[in-house]
Write a protein that holds these residues in place. Sequence first.
Motif, PDB file in Angstrom:
ATOM      1  N   TYR A  60       0.837  -1.204   0.000  1.00  0.00           N
ATOM      2  CA  TYR A  60       0.000   0.000   0.000  1.00  0.00           C
ATOM      3  C   TYR A  60       0.874   1.257   0.000  1.00  0.00           C
ATOM      4  CZ  TYR A  60      -3.594   3.362   1.394  1.00  0.00           C
ATOM      5  OH  TYR A  60      -4.435   4.446   1.447  1.00  0.00           O
ATOM      6  N   LYS A  61       1.875   1.288   0.864  1.00  0.00           N
ATOM      7  CA  LYS A  61       2.697   2.491   0.975  1.00  0.00           C
ATOM      8  C   LYS A  61       3.592   2.675  -0.245  1.00  0.00           C
ATOM      9  CE  LYS A  61       2.739   2.724   6.005  1.00  0.00           C
ATOM     10  NZ  LYS A  61       3.559   2.823   7.245  1.00  0.00           N
ATOM     11  N   THR A  62       3.950   1.586  -0.917  1.00  0.00           N
ATOM     12  CA  THR A  62       4.794   1.704  -2.094  1.00  0.00           C
ATOM     13  C   THR A  62       4.012   2.143  -3.321  1.00  0.00           C
ATOM     14  OG1 THR A  62       6.249  -0.030  -1.233  1.00  0.00           O
ATOM     15  CG2 THR A  62       6.417   0.468  -3.575  1.00  0.00           C
ATOM     16  N   ILE A  63       2.830   1.569  -3.516  1.00  0.00           N
ATOM     17  CA  ILE A  63       2.045   1.852  -4.725  1.00  0.00           C
ATOM     18  C   ILE A  63       1.145   3.069  -4.530  1.00  0.00           C
ATOM     19  CG2 ILE A  63       0.318   0.919  -6.315  1.00  0.00           C
ATOM     20  CD1 ILE A  63       1.425  -1.848  -5.743  1.00  0.00           C
ATOM     21  N   ILE A  64       0.410   3.126  -3.427  1.00  0.00           N
ATOM     22  CA  ILE A  64      -0.522   4.231  -3.190  1.00  0.00           C
ATOM     23  C   ILE A  64       0.197   5.436  -2.591  1.00  0.00           C
ATOM     24  CG2 ILE A  64      -2.671   4.900  -2.073  1.00  0.00           C
ATOM     25  CD1 ILE A  64      -2.933   2.766  -4.258  1.00  0.00           C
ATOM     26  N   GLY A  65       1.024   5.182  -1.600  1.00  0.00           N
ATOM     27  CA  GLY A  65       1.766   6.271  -0.976  1.00  0.00           C
ATOM     28  C   GLY A  65       1.674   6.219   0.533  1.00  0.00           C
TER      29      GLY A  65
ATOM     30  N   ILE B  75     -12.579   7.457   2.743  1.00  0.00           N
ATOM     31  CA  ILE B  75     -12.942   7.082   1.376  1.00  0.00           C
ATOM     32  C   ILE B  75     -11.688   6.872   0.534  1.00  0.00           C
ATOM     33  CG2 ILE B  75     -14.119   7.840  -0.708  1.00  0.00           C
ATOM     34  CD1 ILE B  75     -15.985   7.001   1.539  1.00  0.00           C
ATOM     35  N   GLU B  76     -10.709   7.737   0.706  1.00  0.00           N
ATOM     36  CA  GLU B  76      -9.464   7.614  -0.052  1.00  0.00           C
ATOM     37  C   GLU B  76      -8.750   6.299   0.265  1.00  0.00           C
ATOM     38  OE1 GLU B  76      -5.087   9.812  -0.276  1.00  0.00           O
ATOM     39  OE2 GLU B  76      -6.840  10.924   0.435  1.00  0.00           O
ATOM     40  N   ALA B  77      -8.725   5.907   1.540  1.00  0.00           N
ATOM     41  CA  ALA B  77      -8.071   4.655   1.920  1.00  0.00           C
ATOM     42  C   ALA B  77      -8.794   3.456   1.317  1.00  0.00           C
ATOM     43  CB  ALA B  77      -8.012   4.538   3.440  1.00  0.00           C
ATOM     44  N   LYS B  78     -10.124   3.475   1.301  1.00  0.00           N
ATOM     45  CA  LYS B  78     -10.874   2.367   0.721  1.00  0.00           C
ATOM     46  C   LYS B  78     -10.658   2.278  -0.788  1.00  0.00           C
ATOM     47  CE  LYS B  78     -14.481   2.321   4.265  1.00  0.00           C
ATOM     48  NZ  LYS B  78     -15.939   2.476   4.550  1.00  0.00           N
ATOM     49  N   ILE B  79     -10.611   3.427  -1.459  1.00  0.00           N
ATOM     50  CA  ILE B  79     -10.346   3.408  -2.900  1.00  0.00           C
ATOM     51  C   ILE B  79      -8.933   2.895  -3.165  1.00  0.00           C
ATOM     52  CG2 ILE B  79     -10.079   4.862  -4.941  1.00  0.00           C
ATOM     53  CD1 ILE B  79     -12.312   6.606  -3.912  1.00  0.00           C
ATOM     54  N   GLY B  80      -7.979   3.290  -2.322  1.00  0.00           N
ATOM     55  CA  GLY B  80      -6.616   2.789  -2.474  1.00  0.00           C
ATOM     56  C   GLY B  80      -6.533   1.280  -2.314  1.00  0.00           C
ATOM     57  N   CYS B  81      -7.294   0.731  -1.375  1.00  0.00           N
ATOM     58  CA  CYS B  81      -7.304  -0.724  -1.197  1.00  0.00           C
ATOM     59  C   CYS B  81      -7.959  -1.424  -2.383  1.00  0.00           C
ATOM     60  CB  CYS B  81      -8.017  -1.083   0.104  1.00  0.00           C
ATOM     61  SG  CYS B  81      -7.116  -0.584   1.599  1.00  0.00           S
ATOM     62  N   ASN B  82      -8.988  -0.813  -2.967  1.00  0.00           N
ATOM     63  CA  ASN B  82      -9.592  -1.392  -4.173  1.00  0.00           C
ATOM     64  C   ASN B  82      -8.608  -1.380  -5.344  1.00  0.00           C
ATOM     65  OD1 ASN B  82     -12.022  -2.023  -2.975  1.00  0.00           O
ATOM     66  ND2 ASN B  82     -13.052  -0.160  -3.625  1.00  0.00           N
ATOM     67  N   VAL B  83      -7.783  -0.341  -5.412  1.00  0.00           N
ATOM     68  CA  VAL B  83      -6.741  -0.300  -6.441  1.00  0.00           C
ATOM     69  C   VAL B  83      -5.766  -1.456  -6.253  1.00  0.00           C
ATOM     70  CG1 VAL B  83      -4.752   1.023  -7.260  1.00  0.00           C
ATOM     71  CG2 VAL B  83      -6.922   2.176  -6.867  1.00  0.00           C
TER      72      VAL B  83
END
Length: 319
Positions: free
Chosen positions: A277-282, A295-303
């Motif tokens: 997560y920290k490498t790809i999303i930030g 909401i941003e964290a949930k969208i990041g997990c869906n990514v």
Amino acid sequence: MPYKFNESRRHKIPKARYRVTNWREYDAALVRRGSLTVWLTEQAVSAWHAPTTGKRGGQAVYADIAIETGLALRLVLHQPLRQTEGALRSIADLLGVQIRIPDHTTFSRRGGGLKVLPQRVERNEPLHLLIDSTGVKIYGEGEWLDQKHGVRSRRRWRKLHLAVDADTHEIAAVELTPDDVGDVSALPDLLDQIEDPVGTVTADGAYDGDAIYDEGLQRHPAARVTIPPRSTAILSEAGTTQRDDHLRSIEQHGRLGWQRRSGYGRRSLVETAMYRYKTIIGRRLHARTLPNQQIEAKIGCNVLNRITSLGMPVSIRVK
């Protein structure tokens, strides 16, 4: 004492080496991550515009999936909302898709009211959940303000709680809380998001306690909870709980033997998911308010789940 003073007396454990056995498939999956059609799918394009409700007043132009697609693309490209708007316009022109693109203010305004659900591949087998938490930074001066002026900023970081499927590496549940919320307090919210049957629940020693066992078994009576007890833990009065079984196994085989027999070593996969997560999303959240950050964290997990579905490496230990 520091490590260098005890280095000569420490037991040397060689670093394990692994080899990826499906490199060709995994290499193709890495290439597909950059495909535009992975992030702007046909399903999203077909449901891009919101249907009319027939009620009085203004009608929504864009469906929720359009807003979620734009915010997901923002996390993938690591761009602000204005650049995300321009990227979506160019993608729609290149693909020849006749859709209207929301502006950056629409993304910001509607981003906090989305209802984002985990995007996972449904399986008939029980889930093997791995649970842990990590910290993600938010806006502010942070460490620089502390070092320069000795002033602690009020908004520092959020705590990201994840429940990962050990078999597929997908994120089954996610919760973002303030930094003062403990891991034990966030576990019920994670379990409430999971409707599939659960076979095992594995977490580290921070989750040790009767309340965690009760929460897990109340929702999934057939689940096996694997949490390392504290060094000062004792048997309960009844002596028949799963925690008591762990204590007896540790007393008989030691903690390392208990880890091998209970499968506790798989818990490292959730740490790998947090690193992913920290490498790809930030490592930092873009949103300013807690609802928008959730909401941003949930969208990041869906990514991450979409990336995981493209293909993951299968490695074996060679040394």
